[in-house]
Design a protein around this motif. Structure first.
Motif, PDB file in Angstrom:
ATOM      1  N   THR A   5       0.808  -1.257   0.030  1.00 20.25           N
ATOM      2  CA  THR A   5      -0.067   0.020  -0.064  1.00 20.25           C
ATOM      3  C   THR A   5       0.929   1.181   0.031  1.00 20.25           C
TER       4      THR A   5
ATOM      5  N   LEU B 103      -7.346  -3.530  -5.951  1.00 25.30           N
ATOM      6  CA  LEU B 103      -7.690  -3.187  -4.684  1.00 25.30           C
ATOM      7  C   LEU B 103      -7.801  -4.499  -3.754  1.00 25.30           C
TER       8      LEU B 103
ATOM      9  N   TYR C  70      -9.230  -6.127  -0.470  1.00 22.26           N
ATOM     10  CA  TYR C  70     -10.384  -6.134   0.441  1.00 22.26           C
ATOM     11  C   TYR C  70     -10.207  -6.799   1.754  1.00 22.26           C
TER      12      TYR C  70
ATOM     13  N   GLY D  22     -12.985  -1.912   7.302  1.00 24.45           N
ATOM     14  CA  GLY D  22     -12.485  -0.720   6.670  1.00 24.45           C
ATOM     15  C   GLY D  22     -12.859  -0.822   5.283  1.00 24.45           C
ATOM     16  N   ARG D  23     -12.363   0.292   4.604  1.00 20.19           N
ATOM     17  CA  ARG D  23     -12.589   0.367   3.027  1.00 20.19           C
ATOM     18  C   ARG D  23     -11.379  -0.447   2.328  1.00 20.19           C
ATOM     19  N   PRO D  24     -11.562  -0.803   1.119  1.00 21.63           N
ATOM     20  CA  PRO D  24     -10.670  -1.622   0.243  1.00 21.63           C
ATOM     21  C   PRO D  24      -9.647  -0.818   0.146  1.00 21.63           C
ATOM     22  N   GLU D  25      -8.207  -1.327   0.297  1.00 19.56           N
ATOM     23  CA  GLU D  25      -7.138  -0.352   0.072  1.00 19.56           C
ATOM     24  C   GLU D  25      -6.405  -0.507  -1.401  1.00 19.56           C
ATOM     25  N   ARG D  26      -5.602   0.366  -1.779  1.00 19.78           N
ATOM     26  CA  ARG D  26      -5.161   0.291  -3.192  1.00 19.78           C
ATOM     27  C   ARG D  26      -3.552  -0.199  -3.141  1.00 19.78           C
TER      28      ARG D  26
END
Length: 240
Positions: free
Chosen positions: A187, A219, A221, A225-229
């Motif tokens: 990330t 992405l 998952y 929380g939100r998915p990270e790039r």
């Protein structure tokens, strides 16, 4: 090539809105001047004969002609002019044909300014080298020829001089080194910790590399929380 300050450019594009965008792009790059816009075969031939530009920005498909055929004509007539194809045409045979005829570059629409700028700056350096050689020599050495030909050989690999503002080549190398050591990608936050910069700075460098197709992003998952790039080098990108 003519020894003048600005490089004279003729835009050959039947969509006048796109031609105007290219003209405005050129206005943002020092050392270039748009001398005309042609939207048809007759206009292109007329302006080529009258203006004798240094550089032609050329599309492929027109209602009354094929840009590749116009390119062949200009080469057969030994016109001292270089060509950058700017087209939506992605067929490999068209790309190969244009390269074999001798285009300086091939840019696929829609045109991104940074890609356009890099191409024009490479051409400006190439053009300037030719002017200098012609002024100082009647013959060239192998080293001088190799330097001229690097405009093709280096491509994206020789663009450090033309990096966007805020992108430092040494930091860029550090980012690539960090990504090269891991198997599944990192990330922006992880990269930031590894090289000692802020997360925002790391993301800027990573997105620049994604844009230049040096790395790939996906992405991830997690459970919360939100998915990270996540960023990874292309050779290590997971196959779907």
């Amino acid at each position: 090539m003519k020894g003048k300050r600005d490089i004279e450019v003729l835009i050959v594009e039947d969509d006048l809105r796109i031609a105007e965008i290219q003209k405005r792009f050129l206005e943002q790059i020092e050392g270039f001047q748009t001398v005309g816009i042609a939207a048809s075969y007759l206009e292109a031939k007329t302006l080529l004969d009258i203006l004798q530009p240094d550089l032609l920005l050329l599309d492929v498909y027109f209602p009354d002609m094929n840009g590749i055929d116009l390119l062949k004509e200009t080469k057969q007539q030994s016109k001292q002019m270089d060509v950058i194809m700017i087209t939506a045409t992605k067929e490999i045979n068209r790309v190969q044909e244009a390269i074999s005829i001798g285009v300086f570059d091939y840019i696929i629409k829609p045109v991104v300014f940074e890609r356009f700028r890099q191409s024009l700056l490479r051409y400006k350096e190439y053009y300037g080298n030719f002017l200098q050689l012609g002024k100082d020599n009647t013959h060239v050495t192998q080293q001088q020829v190799d330097k001229l030909l690097r405009k093709v050989a280096d491509g994206a690999g020789n663009e450090k001089s033309y990096l966007p503002k805020g992108i430092d080549p040494l930091t860029l190398e550090k980012v690539m080194e960090v990504l090269g050591k891991v198997e599944y990608g990192l990330t922006a936050e992880s990269v930031a910790k590894e090289i000692g910069v802020s997360r925002t700075t790391a993301r800027r460098y990573l997105e620049h590399l994604v844009y230049n197709e040096s790395i790939e992003a996906d992405l991830s998952y997690g459970t919360v929380g939100r998915p990270e790039r996540v960023y990874m080098v292309l050779s290590k990108a997971p196959k779907n």
